[in-house]
Write a protein that holds these residues in place. Structure first.
Motif, PDB file in Angstrom:
ATOM      1  N   SER A 168       1.195  -1.719  -0.337  1.00 23.07           N
ATOM      2  CA  SER A 168      -0.178  -0.076  -0.058  1.00 23.07           C
ATOM      3  C   SER A 168       0.949   1.059  -0.214  1.00 23.07           C
ATOM      4  O   SER A 168       0.371   1.844  -0.787  1.00 23.07           O
ATOM      5  CB  SER A 168      -0.403  -0.394   1.152  1.00 23.07           C
ATOM      6  OG  SER A 168      -0.393  -0.155   2.827  1.00 23.07           O
ATOM      7  N   GLY A 169       2.398   0.836   0.185  1.00 26.17           N
ATOM      8  CA  GLY A 169       3.184   2.616   0.394  1.00 26.17           C
ATOM      9  C   GLY A 169       3.389   2.708  -0.172  1.00 26.17           C
ATOM     10  O   GLY A 169       4.874   3.478  -0.313  1.00 26.17           O
ATOM     11  N   LEU A 170       4.000   1.369  -1.287  1.00 25.43           N
ATOM     12  CA  LEU A 170       4.790   1.794  -2.540  1.00 25.43           C
ATOM     13  C   LEU A 170       3.582   1.831  -3.569  1.00 25.43           C
ATOM     14  O   LEU A 170       4.785   0.941  -5.047  1.00 25.43           O
ATOM     15  CB  LEU A 170       5.723   0.791  -2.115  1.00 25.43           C
ATOM     16  CG  LEU A 170       7.043   1.047  -1.235  1.00 25.43           C
ATOM     17  CD1 LEU A 170       7.912  -0.547  -1.111  1.00 25.43           C
ATOM     18  CD2 LEU A 170       7.934   2.255  -1.842  1.00 25.43           C
ATOM     19  N   TRP A 171       2.719   2.318  -3.467  1.00 21.73           N
ATOM     20  CA  TRP A 171       2.190   1.642  -5.038  1.00 21.73           C
ATOM     21  C   TRP A 171       2.404   2.884  -5.999  1.00 21.73           C
ATOM     22  O   TRP A 171       2.467   4.189  -6.348  1.00 21.73           O
ATOM     23  CB  TRP A 171       0.449   2.812  -4.508  1.00 21.73           C
ATOM     24  CG  TRP A 171       0.033   2.180  -5.086  1.00 21.73           C
ATOM     25  CD1 TRP A 171      -1.685   2.450  -6.112  1.00 21.73           C
ATOM     26  CD2 TRP A 171      -1.163   0.494  -4.696  1.00 21.73           C
ATOM     27  NE1 TRP A 171      -2.067   1.493  -6.274  1.00 21.73           N
ATOM     28  CE2 TRP A 171      -1.601   0.235  -5.674  1.00 21.73           C
ATOM     29  CE3 TRP A 171      -0.928  -0.244  -3.767  1.00 21.73           C
ATOM     30  CZ2 TRP A 171      -2.870  -0.751  -5.719  1.00 21.73           C
ATOM     31  CZ3 TRP A 171      -1.738  -1.172  -3.711  1.00 21.73           C
ATOM     32  CH2 TRP A 171      -2.374  -1.484  -4.624  1.00 21.73           C
ATOM     33  N   PRO A 172       2.232   1.649  -7.258  1.00 18.98           N
ATOM     34  CA  PRO A 172       2.734   2.181  -8.345  1.00 18.98           C
ATOM     35  C   PRO A 172       2.470   3.804  -9.135  1.00 18.98           C
ATOM     36  O   PRO A 172       0.746   4.106  -8.694  1.00 18.98           O
ATOM     37  CB  PRO A 172       2.958   1.112  -9.701  1.00 18.98           C
ATOM     38  CG  PRO A 172       2.350   0.152  -9.149  1.00 18.98           C
ATOM     39  CD  PRO A 172       1.445   0.208  -7.558  1.00 18.98           C
TER      40      PRO A 172
END
Ligand code: N01
Length: 547
Positions: free
Chosen positions: A176-180
């Motif tokens: 969730s915290g590295l979403w494209p």
């Protein structure tokens, strides 16, 4: 790592960028730091790992990402024109709107020119003889400055559990915290979401609308209340803006730095069950978490009082979710409501009534591995095309511990914090002079409207730097005694509440092996801000200033 191995020794200081203040992070904290420091006439620059500014709101682009504080509150208050001009389209800002707002602020105050993107700071070393910090970037760039400010965020180190086989998975997986940046289209896919904290709760209803089938892997049920998001009511906005300055001042005089919620006056146990449930029902209909937790004085202090609110919400869940077994799994029983970050949702519980959504209890049958084709639990295999980890962050200390921070020949910050973070006021660390933290552990930051805390912290830091320089000194640091007393106070206050009863990221419970220490200050924003001011009025009590 001993000094000689940090890489500083091999770099000529001639090649270093020299600043008055080095700022680590280009989110809401780092940007406000630049604005404040510039007003002092200081040469400051912010270093941001991301390819854009915005911090949390740059990285967390998952479907449904939205703030749980109302948009008219969740914004900077330092400029009246800014707060009057900006139009928030909805009651709660979504990720895209908030990022647009941050970009607008950066442009309006010409902050971008002092933000260096795509630059991760990996080490910071303080030289006590020169009273100078030397920072090193991943690419080897060296920056020197007498002062350094860590605006590294609290929820900025995403954590994917160490599941066996994760790299063998043939489908795609996300955190969730590295979403494209380009987003993800789940249409027609079999999707698994692991984690049911705020991120999971927000994304699950939207992913369910796209996916062919969604499996939600839940280890612990979380309480969630309806957000009741809606388009901004123009009349409400007009009235709010007419009194913006007073509302901000009022907010700064409350525990959560959020105005508009009259403090409760009664214990939940002093009223009849009927009256209590009517009050909870009104709050449920109104939407929002502060309002609900403010129903009575003792919901976060007295377990018996809290049980009444917890049971009200559990009954709501039982009323919404049609399958009784699923409803019972979704009804949290392991922690009092509000002691973990209370989620706000749009149709979260309703989503479990969809035929294409299945709740999987990974408490009774834990995940054992990720296979080439999906998730394996002790109860069986789940075939998936995509897996989303909504598994949270190494909160509050993760980002700071990832940087090799040292002063002289002393231990690194990570070593000093091996058994839990130690700070004075959440702002500074004994043994690490001239290094400030914005909303660090020991600060009320994460328990408040974050931007208010950022401003309060940064205003204090700017005044402190001006004071040190104005007094002809070069160094400030807290005493070990003041730091120990503050940590003890933080713990005492937490222990007088129900917060420590929950296995939350507030105590590092989501990271295997992380020391269990209550990290945020839950004594309230207003009291904390007054205390910080008193420290200054008493001649920077608890700090040592040196030439
Ligand atoms: O992370 P979390 P988050 N196997 O840590 C589960 C802010 N935020 O990203 O509880 C199975 O809350 C874990 O289970 P458990 C807000 O402050 C704000 O959702 O440890 N499950 C839990 O369910 C929030 O509190 C907004 O048993 C595993 C979940 O993953 C904070 O960010 C929106 C697991 C992690 O929940 C963090 O929220 C989003 C495993 N091995 C975030 N490991 C808003 O403003 C972990 N889990 C609305």
């Amino acid at each position: 790592m001993p000094n000689g191995q940090t890489g500083f020794a091999s770099t000529s200081s001639d090649a270093a960028t020299t600043l008055d203040v080095a700022v680590v992070g280009g989110g809401l904290g780092g940007l406000y730091a630049l604005h404040r420091l510039r007003k002092l006439g200081l040469k400051a620059r912010a270093y941001e790992a991301g390819s854009g500014i915005g911090g949390t709101w740059f990285w967390n682009r998952y479907p449904g990402a939205r703030c749980d504080v109302e948009s008219l509150e969740y914004s900077y208050s330092f400029d009246e024109d800014l707060q009057q001009e900006w139009r928030w389209p909805e009651r709660y800002g979504n990720q895209g709107e908030i990022l647009r707002y941050i970009e607008h602020v950066a442009d309006r105050f010409d902050l971008r020119k002092d933000v260096q993107l795509n630059t991760r700071i990996v080490a910071a070393q303080f030289d006590p003889a020169a009273n100078l910090w030397t920072l090193r970037t991943e690419a080897g760039e060296v920056i020197t400055a007498p002062f350094c400010i860590m605006a590294t965020g609290n929820l900025s180190t995403p954590r994917v559990p160490d599941f066996k086989g994760i790299h063998d998975f043939k489908g795609k997986w996300y955190h969730s915290g590295l979403w494209p940046q380009q987003g993800v289209d789940f249409t027609g896919l079999r999707v698994g979401v692991i984690g049911t904290g705020s991120s999971g709760v927000q994304m699950i209803p939207l992913i369910a609308q796209q996916a062919r089938h969604l499996h939600v892997f839940q280890r612990t049920a979380n309480f969630s209340l309806p957000a009741r998001n809606a388009p901004m009511d123009p009349e409400r906005e007009r009235i709010h803006k007419e009194h913006y300055a007073e509302r901000r001042a009022a907010a700064w005089d409350t525990p959560f730095a959020i105005a508009g919620h009259p403090p409760p006056t009664q214990s939940a146990l002093d009223v009849s069950e009927e009256e209590r449930n009517a009050a909870y029902e009104a709050k449920w209909q109104e939407g929002g978490s502060i309002s609900f937790l403010y129903a009575y004085t003792d919901l976060l202090l007295n377990k018996e009082a809290n049980d009444t609110a917890s049971e009200f919400v559990r009954n709501k869940i039982r009323g919404i979710v049609k399958d009784p077994q699923t409803a019972e799994l979704l009804a949290p029983k392991d922690h009092p409501i509000g002691t973990k970050r209370l989620c706000l949702d749009t149709n979260y519980y309703e989503t479990y009534n969809r035929p294409n959504v299945t709740l999987v209890d990974v408490r009774s049958a834990p995940i054992t591995e990720i296979t080439e084709t999906g998730v394996r639990t002790t109860a069986g295999d789940y075939e998936l095309d995509a897996i989303v980890f909504a598994t949270g962050f190494d909160a509050m200390t993760g980002a700071l511990k990832e940087i090799d921070i040292r002063a002289g020949n002393g231990p690194s910050l990570a070593e000093k914090w091996e058994y839990g973070p130690m700070t004075y006021l959440g702002l500074m660390v004994s043994g690490f002079p001239n290094m400030f933290i914005i909303t660090g552990p020991g600060s009320p930051g994460v328990k408040t409207q974050m931007i208010a805390s950022i401003q309060q912290h940064m205003d204090w830091i700017a005044d402190c730097i001006a004071h040190v320089r104005g007094a002809g000194k070069s160094r400030i640091e807290p005493t070990g005694q003041a730091e120990r007393a503050w940590v003890e106070h933080v713990n005492q206050v937490a222990d007088s509440t129900l917060y420590p009863l929950a296995n939350s990221w507030y105590v590092g419970a989501n990271i295997p092996g992380k020391p269990r220490v209550f990290m945020p200050y839950v004594g309230g924003f207003a009291g904390y801000a007054k205390h910080c001011a008193a420290v200054v009025a008493n001649g920077y009590e608890g700090f040592v200033l040196s030439p």
